[in-house]
Design an enzyme around this catalytic site. Structure first.
Site, PDB file in Angstrom:
ATOM      1  N   GLY A  11      35.620 -28.982-104.270  1.00  0.00           N
ATOM      2  CA  GLY A  11      35.673 -27.695-104.973  1.00  0.00           C
ATOM      3  C   GLY A  11      36.289 -27.860-106.346  1.00  0.00           C
ATOM      4  N   ALA A  12      36.035 -29.035-106.930  1.00  0.00           N
ATOM      5  CA  ALA A  12      36.741 -29.441-108.152  1.00  0.00           C
ATOM      6  C   ALA A  12      36.404 -28.571-109.361  1.00  0.00           C
ATOM      7  CB  ALA A  12      36.438 -30.911-108.451  1.00  0.00           C
ATOM      8  N   ALA A  13      35.267 -27.890-109.324  1.00  0.00           N
ATOM      9  CA  ALA A  13      34.904 -27.025-110.462  1.00  0.00           C
ATOM     10  C   ALA A  13      35.441 -25.609-110.308  1.00  0.00           C
ATOM     11  CB  ALA A  13      33.385 -26.984-110.635  1.00  0.00           C
ATOM     12  N   GLN A  15      38.533 -22.567-109.481  1.00  0.00           N
ATOM     13  CA  GLN A  15      39.772 -22.129-110.135  1.00  0.00           C
ATOM     14  C   GLN A  15      40.949 -23.066-109.882  1.00  0.00           C
ATOM     15  OE1 GLN A  15      41.418 -18.128-110.382  1.00  0.00           O
ATOM     16  NE2 GLN A  15      40.783 -18.102-108.226  1.00  0.00           N
ATOM     17  N   ARG A  98      33.886 -11.934 -90.159  1.00  0.00           N
ATOM     18  CA  ARG A  98      34.781 -13.059 -89.950  1.00  0.00           C
ATOM     19  C   ARG A  98      34.047 -14.253 -89.332  1.00  0.00           C
ATOM     20  NH1 ARG A  98      40.096 -14.560 -87.260  1.00  0.00           N
ATOM     21  NH2 ARG A  98      38.909 -14.639 -85.337  1.00  0.00           N
ATOM     22  N   GLY A 130      41.542 -25.136 -98.815  1.00  0.00           N
ATOM     23  CA  GLY A 130      40.489 -24.114 -98.686  1.00  0.00           C
ATOM     24  C   GLY A 130      40.641 -23.294 -97.417  1.00  0.00           C
ATOM     25  N   ASN A 131      40.459 -22.020 -97.529  1.00  0.00           N
ATOM     26  CA  ASN A 131      40.684 -21.090 -96.408  1.00  0.00           C
ATOM     27  C   ASN A 131      39.453 -20.882 -95.533  1.00  0.00           C
ATOM     28  OD1 ASN A 131      43.393 -20.281 -96.550  1.00  0.00           O
ATOM     29  ND2 ASN A 131      42.940 -19.143 -98.427  1.00  0.00           N
ATOM     30  N   ASP A 159      53.130 -20.664 -99.475  1.00  0.00           N
ATOM     31  CA  ASP A 159      53.916 -19.615 -98.813  1.00  0.00           C
ATOM     32  C   ASP A 159      55.397 -19.985 -98.838  1.00  0.00           C
ATOM     33  OD1 ASP A 159      51.391 -18.336 -97.879  1.00  0.00           O
ATOM     34  OD2 ASP A 159      51.241 -20.223 -96.794  1.00  0.00           O
ATOM     35  N   HIS A 187      48.370 -19.983 -92.237  1.00  0.00           N
ATOM     36  CA  HIS A 187      48.344 -19.521 -93.633  1.00  0.00           C
ATOM     37  C   HIS A 187      47.498 -18.250 -93.665  1.00  0.00           C
ATOM     38  CE1 HIS A 187      48.003 -19.244 -97.913  1.00  0.00           C
ATOM     39  NE2 HIS A 187      46.694 -19.285 -97.813  1.00  0.00           N
TER      40      HIS A 187
HETATM   41  P1  NAI Z   1      36.737 -21.018-106.278  1.00  0.00           P
HETATM   42  O1  NAI Z   1      35.698 -20.182-105.623  1.00  0.00           O
HETATM   43  O2  NAI Z   1      37.113 -20.805-107.692  1.00  0.00           O
HETATM   44  O3  NAI Z   1      36.339 -22.559-106.126  1.00  0.00           O
HETATM   45  C1  NAI Z   1      35.857 -23.094-104.942  1.00  0.00           C
HETATM   46  C2  NAI Z   1      34.912 -24.204-105.325  1.00  0.00           C
HETATM   47  O4  NAI Z   1      34.498 -24.864-104.127  1.00  0.00           O
HETATM   48  C3  NAI Z   1      33.649 -23.717-106.025  1.00  0.00           C
HETATM   49  O5  NAI Z   1      33.513 -24.383-107.266  1.00  0.00           O
HETATM   50  C4  NAI Z   1      32.535 -24.085-105.040  1.00  0.00           C
HETATM   51  O6  NAI Z   1      31.346 -24.493-105.700  1.00  0.00           O
HETATM   52  C5  NAI Z   1      33.169 -25.259-104.307  1.00  0.00           C
HETATM   53  N1  NAI Z   1      32.559 -25.540-103.002  1.00  0.00           N
HETATM   54  C6  NAI Z   1      32.026 -24.688-102.115  1.00  0.00           C
HETATM   55  N2  NAI Z   1      31.515 -25.356-101.071  1.00  0.00           N
HETATM   56  C7  NAI Z   1      31.727 -26.660-101.308  1.00  0.00           C
HETATM   57  C8  NAI Z   1      31.392 -27.840-100.596  1.00  0.00           C
HETATM   58  N3  NAI Z   1      30.735 -27.809 -99.441  1.00  0.00           N
HETATM   59  N4  NAI Z   1      31.789 -29.018-101.131  1.00  0.00           N
HETATM   60  C9  NAI Z   1      32.423 -29.075-102.296  1.00  0.00           C
HETATM   61  N5  NAI Z   1      32.737 -27.993-103.019  1.00  0.00           N
HETATM   62  C10 NAI Z   1      32.403 -26.794-102.528  1.00  0.00           C
HETATM   63  O7  NAI Z   1      38.019 -20.907-105.320  1.00  0.00           O
HETATM   64  P2  NAI Z   1      39.525 -21.307-105.638  1.00  0.00           P
HETATM   65  O8  NAI Z   1      40.222 -20.141-106.220  1.00  0.00           O
HETATM   66  O9  NAI Z   1      39.569 -22.606-106.347  1.00  0.00           O
HETATM   67  O10 NAI Z   1      40.077 -21.457-104.143  1.00  0.00           O
HETATM   68  C11 NAI Z   1      39.587 -22.494-103.302  1.00  0.00           C
HETATM   69  C12 NAI Z   1      40.005 -22.234-101.862  1.00  0.00           C
HETATM   70  O11 NAI Z   1      41.422 -22.280-101.740  1.00  0.00           O
HETATM   71  C13 NAI Z   1      39.600 -20.864-101.337  1.00  0.00           C
HETATM   72  O12 NAI Z   1      39.154 -21.040 -99.999  1.00  0.00           O
HETATM   73  C14 NAI Z   1      40.884 -20.089-101.354  1.00  0.00           C
HETATM   74  O13 NAI Z   1      40.871 -19.049-100.385  1.00  0.00           O
HETATM   75  C15 NAI Z   1      41.856 -21.169-100.987  1.00  0.00           C
HETATM   76  N6  NAI Z   1      43.259 -20.892-101.299  1.00  0.00           N
HETATM   77  C16 NAI Z   1      44.200 -21.383-100.432  1.00  0.00           C
HETATM   78  C17 NAI Z   1      45.537 -21.198-100.663  1.00  0.00           C
HETATM   79  C18 NAI Z   1      46.552 -21.756 -99.716  1.00  0.00           C
HETATM   80  O14 NAI Z   1      47.736 -21.514 -99.943  1.00  0.00           O
HETATM   81  N7  NAI Z   1      46.211 -22.475 -98.658  1.00  0.00           N
HETATM   82  C19 NAI Z   1      45.997 -20.454-101.829  1.00  0.00           C
HETATM   83  C20 NAI Z   1      44.944 -20.012-102.704  1.00  0.00           C
HETATM   84  C21 NAI Z   1      43.622 -20.234-102.431  1.00  0.00           C
END
Ligand code: NAI
Length: 329
Positions: A11-13, A15, A98, A130-131, A159, A187
């Site tokens: 998910g390197a691209a 946020q 869900r 990832g969640n 957290d 989480h």
């Molecule tokens: P985002 O949506 O900006 O980025 C996620 C990226 O993952 C996208 O670029 C997407 O193309 C990529 N992706 C999707 N499926 C993929 C796959 N099969 N292989 C490789 N890449 C894939 O999301 P963001 O904000 O970067 O968050 C990422 C995850 O982290 C989310 O699930 C979010 O809920 C989770 N998260 C977890 C936290 C924690 O404390 N554990 C805190 C904040 C976010």
């Protein structure tokens, strides 16, 4: 010069990736003496955007960044990796149930678990951001039978850090004066932030605060709902803080938690504290050289017990749901 450590980020691209990659490349994860090779996995439509991020990594001229490889094939990207940070996941979109979310993420973490099992380095450690992080880690772990189960963890460090910050404000101290905070469980909104074993300058934190109503009705919910509060304020979910916590967790796992303190990490339960064996549950852990140990012998009162059981029950439900979908054995 030393051999670069190969770090995969999925998910390197996204946020979080946009903060995380630059911190890893600058040395925040592995220290100032260890070169790093980045292996970046994305889905095909995001590879163009990822190329742009790599251009920026190039333009930082990080002395420690030895190489960057990008791609959409997990087996190629994970080949020989020492650390895999699984950040990419399928977000919940409008109208998605869900079960749909678990299924979509189940497919991702099944495939990535299998790929890691096949091609990762023998010493690989896998951190899931990832969640739904705990259950995604459970799925990856269950699909990687040759990787020791202790090598998987899910991120509850954000957290933990949120709890430190809220408690520091309340007590009028800095975060570095607080030790032994614990996040128990999932989480998710059921997580339990425990300050009954925490210390503020060596004194029991709950006694210093001396305000059970604040702990139960303000502190614990504020930490648990912080993610939603950030979305409300910022218009998108926490990213820089999530990246920072991912770095903290990875660094402490590989190099060790601070002396006289512990960290919160969701790891496979051995039944400690009455948590069902095999769940990925956040515990207080001490880490040394890539290994972790659950802190034992903490006294758990009825208040804590109820909250620890509730978050375990949610994880059991998630586990049973992915079992029913055939994602784990
Ligand atoms: P985002 O949506 O900006 O980025 C996620 C990226 O993952 C996208 O670029 C997407 O193309 C990529 N992706 C999707 N499926 C993929 C796959 N099969 N292989 C490789 N890449 C894939 O999301 P963001 O904000 O970067 O968050 C990422 C995850 O982290 C989310 O699930 C979010 O809920 C989770 N998260 C977890 C936290 C924690 O404390 N554990 C805190 C904040 C976010």
């Amino acid at each position: 010069s030393p051999t670069p450590v190969k770090v995969a980020v999925t998910g390197a691209a996204g946020q979080i990736g946009y903060s995380l990659l630059f911190r890893i490349a600058s040395g925040a994860l592995l220290g100032p003496d260890t070169p790093v090779e980045l292996r970046l996995l994305e889905i095909t439509p995001a590879l163009g955007a990822l190329e742009g991020v790599v251009m920026e990594l190039d333009d930082c001229a990080f002395p420690l960044l030895s190489k960057v490889e990008i791609g959409d094939d997990a087996e190629t990207i994970f080949d020989g990796v020492n650390l895999a940070l699984l950040v990419g996941a399928r977000p919940r979109t409008k109208g998605m149930e869900r079960g749909d979310l678990l299924e979509a993420n189940g497919a991702i973490f099944t495939a990535q678990g299998k790929a890691l099992n096949k091609v990762a380095a023998d010493d690989v450690r896998i951190g899931v951001t990832g969640n739904p992080a705990n259950t995604n880690a459970l799925i990856a772990m269950s699909n990687a039978p040759d990787i020791p189960r202790e090598r998987f963890s899910a991120l509850t460090r954000l957290d933990h850090n949120r709890g430190l910050s809220q408690l520091a404000k309340k007590a009028g101290v800095t975060v570095s004066e607080i030790k032994k905070l614990t996040i128990w469980g999932n989480h998710s909104a059921t997580q339990y932030t425990d300050i009954f074993h925490a210390e503020i300058n060596g004194q029991n934190a709950a006694e210093v605060v001396n305000d059970q109503a604040w702990i139960a009705d303000t502190f614990i919910p504020t930490v648990a709902k912080r993610g939603a509060a950030i979305i409300e304020a910022r218009g998108s979910s926490s990213a820089a803080s999530a990246a920072s916590a991912t770095i903290d967790a990875g660094r402490d796992w590989l190099t060790g938690s601070p002396e006289g303190d512990w960290v919160s990490m969701a790891v496979v339960s051995d039944g400690s504290y009455g948590v069902p064996e095999g769940l990925i549950y956040s515990y207080p852990v001490i880490t040394r050289n890539g290994d972790w140990e659950i802190v034992q012998g903490l006294e758990i009162d009825d208040f804590s017990r109820a909250k620890m059981d509730a978050t375990a029950a949610e994880l059991v439900e998630e586990r049973d749901a992915v079992k029913a979908l055939g994602l784990i054995g």
